[in-house]
Design a protein around this motif. Structure first.
Motif, short mmCIF file in Angstrom:
data_model
loop_
_atom_site.label_atom_id
_atom_site.label_comp_id
_atom_site.label_asym_id
_atom_site.label_seq_id
_atom_site.Cartn_x
_atom_site.Cartn_y
_atom_site.Cartn_z
N SER A 4 35.94 33.74 46.01
CA SER A 4 35.33 35.06 46.03
C SER A 4 35.65 35.80 47.32
O SER A 4 35.87 37.02 47.31
N GLN A 5 35.69 35.08 48.43
CA GLN A 5 35.94 35.74 49.71
C GLN A 5 37.39 36.17 49.86
O GLN A 5 37.67 37.22 50.44
N ILE A 6 38.30 35.40 49.32
CA ILE A 6 39.70 35.84 49.45
C ILE A 6 39.96 37.06 48.57
O ILE A 6 40.78 37.92 48.92
N LEU A 7 39.24 37.20 47.46
CA LEU A 7 39.50 38.37 46.61
C LEU A 7 39.13 39.66 47.33
O LEU A 7 39.70 40.72 47.03
N GLU A 8 38.18 39.61 48.26
CA GLU A 8 37.82 40.81 49.01
C GLU A 8 39.03 41.41 49.72
O GLU A 8 39.07 42.62 49.96
N ALA B 223 31.52 47.96 47.86
CA ALA B 223 32.81 47.73 47.21
C ALA B 223 33.32 46.33 47.51
O ALA B 223 33.87 45.64 46.65
N ASN B 224 33.13 45.88 48.76
CA ASN B 224 33.49 44.50 49.11
C ASN B 224 32.68 43.51 48.30
O ASN B 224 33.21 42.49 47.83
N THR B 225 31.39 43.79 48.14
CA THR B 225 30.53 42.92 47.34
C THR B 225 31.01 42.88 45.89
O THR B 225 31.03 41.82 45.25
N LEU B 226 31.41 44.03 45.36
CA LEU B 226 31.92 44.11 43.99
C LEU B 226 33.12 43.18 43.82
O LEU B 226 33.20 42.40 42.86
N PHE B 227 34.07 43.27 44.74
CA PHE B 227 35.25 42.41 44.67
C PHE B 227 34.88 40.94 44.88
O PHE B 227 35.44 40.04 44.24
N HIS B 228 33.96 40.69 45.80
CA HIS B 228 33.53 39.31 46.08
C HIS B 228 33.00 38.64 44.82
O HIS B 228 33.44 37.54 44.45
N GLU B 229 32.06 39.28 44.16
CA GLU B 229 31.47 38.67 42.97
C GLU B 229 32.48 38.57 41.83
O GLU B 229 32.43 37.62 41.04
N PHE B 230 33.39 39.51 41.77
CA PHE B 230 34.44 39.43 40.76
C PHE B 230 35.34 38.23 41.03
O PHE B 230 35.88 37.63 40.10
N GLY B 231 35.50 37.87 42.31
CA GLY B 231 36.26 36.66 42.64
C GLY B 231 35.63 35.42 42.02
O GLY B 231 36.33 34.53 41.51
N HIS B 232 34.30 35.34 42.04
CA HIS B 232 33.61 34.23 41.36
C HIS B 232 33.90 34.27 39.86
O HIS B 232 34.15 33.24 39.23
N ALA B 233 33.83 35.47 39.29
CA ALA B 233 34.09 35.60 37.85
C ALA B 233 35.51 35.15 37.51
O ALA B 233 35.72 34.44 36.51
N LEU B 234 36.48 35.54 38.33
CA LEU B 234 37.86 35.12 38.09
C LEU B 234 38.02 33.61 38.21
O LEU B 234 38.82 33.00 37.50
N HIS B 235 37.26 33.02 39.11
CA HIS B 235 37.29 31.56 39.26
C HIS B 235 36.89 30.90 37.94
O HIS B 235 37.46 29.87 37.55
N GLY B 236 35.91 31.49 37.26
CA GLY B 236 35.52 30.97 35.95
C GLY B 236 36.51 31.31 34.86
O GLY B 236 36.85 30.47 34.02
N LEU B 237 37.03 32.54 34.86
CA LEU B 237 37.94 32.99 33.81
C LEU B 237 39.31 32.33 33.89
O LEU B 237 39.99 32.17 32.87
N CYS B 238 39.74 31.97 35.08
CA CYS B 238 41.05 31.32 35.24
C CYS B 238 40.99 29.82 34.98
O CYS B 238 42.03 29.17 34.87
N SER B 239 39.79 29.28 34.89
CA SER B 239 39.63 27.84 34.73
C SER B 239 40.44 27.32 33.55
O SER B 239 40.42 27.89 32.46
N ASP B 240 41.13 26.21 33.77
CA ASP B 240 42.01 25.64 32.74
C ASP B 240 41.91 24.12 32.81
O ASP B 240 42.85 23.43 33.19
N VAL B 241 40.71 23.62 32.46
CA VAL B 241 40.44 22.18 32.59
C VAL B 241 39.90 21.66 31.27
O VAL B 241 39.60 22.42 30.34
N ASN B 242 39.73 20.35 31.19
CA ASN B 242 39.26 19.73 29.96
C ASN B 242 37.74 19.66 29.85
O ASN B 242 37.18 19.88 28.78
#
Length: 703
Positions: A523-527, A486-505
């Motif tokens: 990813s580690q803080i999302l855990e 479950a920690n791994t699930l949240f960890h990898e989702f943190g990486h995904a959120l890093h990509g999905l939240c991206s707001d750059v040019n």
């Protein structure tokens, strides 16, 4: 990392006519909603060679046109033009990498071995393109820099630094040798990965009697029976040689002899007396890396690798790792003593061995904290926990997820969600989820981006994927995962959120394209949100009754949160320390097994624990360069993560403090690499991170 092509001559075989190539599905622009998506279901293995050949040739032409312009170099005609180049290549490479990680068959392996060096040749060509680098340097050193926005300046600086690191300033003879090294390494990386996958696919532990299932939770026993059926074995059950299967078996099996067999099977991947032994491949990689570093003016590969990271110098990483190593050793000593006492109380006369550690650690945790993994696991249903991740994403990051069924997928297990900003309703991308283990899929868990977010050339939505190796079990039954999973699930989702939240040019600066020792921080803080009562009470639901996890169990989990931190720290840090020591060698003419043993002896490695990744199976550092001399990055990022958590829990009002969450979104998840992390993190935190928070988080003594 962005790869660009230059003027070195690359011989590209012609496999089909130009008309046939044009019809190749891999070469077609992605179509459909969301700015287009991969056309999974239309691709064939026979498409890859001609598609790669044409995509590389096209990219060569595009970049050559940029390099050969007569007009003076500007940000627009050089840097922006490079960001615009290579779209076909990026699409083809994304699908190629997906097959490599998820659909790796013997037929694809042959293609991969042949084509991987072509990618490396292309990359070397661009970095050694003198005309192109002259233009990049002209922008970097020119007066126009004063007129650029901070993000544009960062983009120019990133291009310039990448080219210099890859040898743009080397002499002609060195460039030629560097290109040859890069090509050779690409083949060796592929061979290493294929060897490791072969040992994982072809080796397994048979469960031949009912007694062999003793101690296993029902869902693990069912999964083992299902695995045996799928492999068409005569045995009652089968434990696959992957972490997601082996570690639960080591935790619960009461059959000590079988635990030893499972353990040896797993830790000897890549180190067996068969065709898949990786030791010679490892040495070849190390020698080529050391030679390349010297050609580029660095004493060792570690110095070269860290030159564009936050750490900058190997000694800084060693100082950090050793400062945590010593307290972790003391914690392990206490834990081993407690486990040895338990063995004696049960009438055992043996000394604790590595295949016993997880089994007896679980018993000690149950005795000390009244926390039993078998009591937790009925609440750890994959689907409700996924919904819990979505709820955290909505609460903290202003994102909502809605399932879509009109997007092609590469396997029936894969599902897709449309992601929007909750506050505006704006679509920001798609999230693909591929949760289950299967043959041909590499072990572990990861995030990948099929396409990065950008908007310099029109709005481009990101397409991100999380891939895991959970055990599927019986059809129609809920999938239960461990607390660690479950920690791994949240960890990898943190990486995904890093990509999905991206707001750059610009795509080169987008999402997770940050320095390597910073990218694990989001990813580690999302855990941290997994263990909050808000998540556990709402989404940790019993698979039979639907009841939420009782508060009493949540409180016991909180009390046991730092239990076994000594083990997990030593297991991971030993790998990171050995990684760094390997890449500090100026002459890596070694026997990997001897080097590993001597390095661990010098560290006073507890005999009861092995490295999380032994050298012959250390895919992070030998299947590519991304984490080579960089495995320390998990600890480096966890220092930042622990410090950032205290912004919520100590300086704020808890992990759901909206003010702190907004700063985390604005200065970490949204900005990609548009800000130097040394600048971005203090903007979020108000100060630089220190190791004290990490020591507190792991319940180690703070000096």
């Amino acid at each position: 990392m962005k790869k660009i092509v230059g003027l070195l001559l690359i011989t590209l075989p012609m496999y089909t006519s130009e008309a046939q190539q044009t019809a190749n599905p891999l070469l077609q622009p992605w179509k459909g909603n969301y700015g287009g998506v991969p056309a999974f279901g239309t691709y064939s293995l026979s498409d890859f060679k001609p598609a790669i050949t044409q995509a590389i040739a096209e990219r060569l032409r595009e970049v050559d046109a940029i390099a050969q312009q007569k007009a003076p170099a500007t940000f627009a005609n050089t840097i922006v033009a490079l960001e615009r180049a290579g779209k076909t290549y990026q699409r083809v490479r994304a699908v190629f990498e997906l097959y490599s990680a998820n659909l790796n068959t013997p037929d694809f392996e042959t293609i991969e071995l042949e084509m991987a060096p072509k990618f490396s040749e292309m990359s070397s060509a661009i970095y050694q393109n003198a005309a192109l680098f002259t233009r990049i340097a002209a922008v970097h050193n020119g007066k126009e820099m004063d007129k650029l926005t901070p993000e544009q300046k960062r983009l120019v600086q990133t291009y310039y630094a990448q080219f210099v690191k890859e040898g743009a300033l080397a002499n002609a003879k060195s460039k030629q040798r560097i290109a040859a090294i890069n090509k050779a390494l690409a083949g060796l990386f592929t061979q290493f990965s294929q060897n490791q996958l072969a040992d994982e696919n072809q080796q397994y532990l048979l469960l031949e009697t009912e007694a062999d299932f003793a101690g296993l939770p029902q869902e693990l026993a069912d999964a083992a029976r299902q695995e045996a059926q799928e492999r068409q074995l005569k045995a009652l059950g089968c434990i696959a040689n992957t972490r997601s299967s082996i570690e639960p078996f080591l935790t619960f099996s009461s059959q000590r002899s079988l635990r030893e067999k499972a353990f040896q099977l797993f830790v000897n991947r890549g180190d067996n007396a068969n065709a898949y032994n990786n030791n010679a491949t490892v040495v070849a990689i190390l020698k080529l890396r050391a030679e390349k570093a010297k050609l580029l003016g660095f004493p060792t590969f570690a110095h070269w690798s860290l030159s564009n990271t936050m750490a900058k110098q190997p000694q800084r990483t060693l100082d950090l790792m050793l400062s945590v190593w010593e307290p972790a050793l003391l914690k392990v000593q206490d834990d081993v003593k407690a486990m040895q006492q338990l063995i004696a109380a049960e009438g055992g006369t043996f000394a604790l061995e590595p295949w016993d550690y997880r089994y007896y650690a679980e018993k000690v945790r149950k005795e000390k904290y009244a926390v039993d993994a078998n009591e937790i696991k009925p609440y750890m249903q994959l689907e409700p926990l996924r919904e819990g991740m979505f709820w955290v994403a909505e609460t903290i990051f202003d994102l909502t997820f809605a399932p879509v069924t009109d997007v092609p997928v590469f396997h029936p297990d894969v599902r897709v969600w449309e992601v929007r900003k909750k506050s505006t309703g704006k679509v920001v991308g798609l999230w693909y989820f591929d949760p289950y283990a299967r043959k041909g899929k590499r072990s572990g868990a990861w995030m990948t981006a099929y396409r990065d977010q950008s908007r310099f050339d029109g709005e481009v939505l990101t397409l991100v994927s999380n891939n895991c190796n959970f055990i599927k079990g019986k059809p129609g039954e809920p999938v239960l995962i461990s607390w660690d999973d479950a920690n791994t699930l949240f960890h990898e989702f943190g990486h995904a959120l890093h990509g999905l939240c991206s707001d750059v040019n610009y795509p080169l600066l987008s999402g997770t394209n940050t320095p390597r020792d910073y990218v694990e921080f989001p990813s580690q803080i999302l855990e941290r949100w997994l263990s909050t009562p808000e998540v556990l009470n709402r989404f940790a639901l019993h698979y039979q009754t639907g009841a939420p996890m009782p508060m009493a169990l949540v409180e016991r989990l909180e009390a046991a949160a730092t239990f076994n931190e000594g083990f997990s720290t030593v297991e991971t840090l030993s790998s990171a320390l050995v990684d760094m020591q390997l890449h500090l060698l100026e002459n890596p003419e070694i026997d990997p097994k001897t080097f590993e043993a001597e390095a661990l002896k010098a560290l006073r490695m507890p005999k009861e624990i092995v490295m999380r990744h032994r050298i012959p199976q250390f895919g992070h550092i030998f299947s590519g360069d991304d984490y080579a001399a960089g495995y320390y990055g998990y600890l480096w990022a966890d220092v930042i993560s622990a410090d950032a958590t205290e912004a919520f829990t100590v300086d704020g009002k808890g992990l759901y403090d909206p003010v702190v969450a907004k700063r985390l979104l604005d200065y970490v998840f949204k900005v990609g690499n548009t800000l130097d992390p040394e600048e971005a993190y203090p903007k979020f935190r108000g100060k630089k991170a220190s190791t004290a928070a990490l020591m507190r988080a792991r319940n180690f003594p703070v000096k």
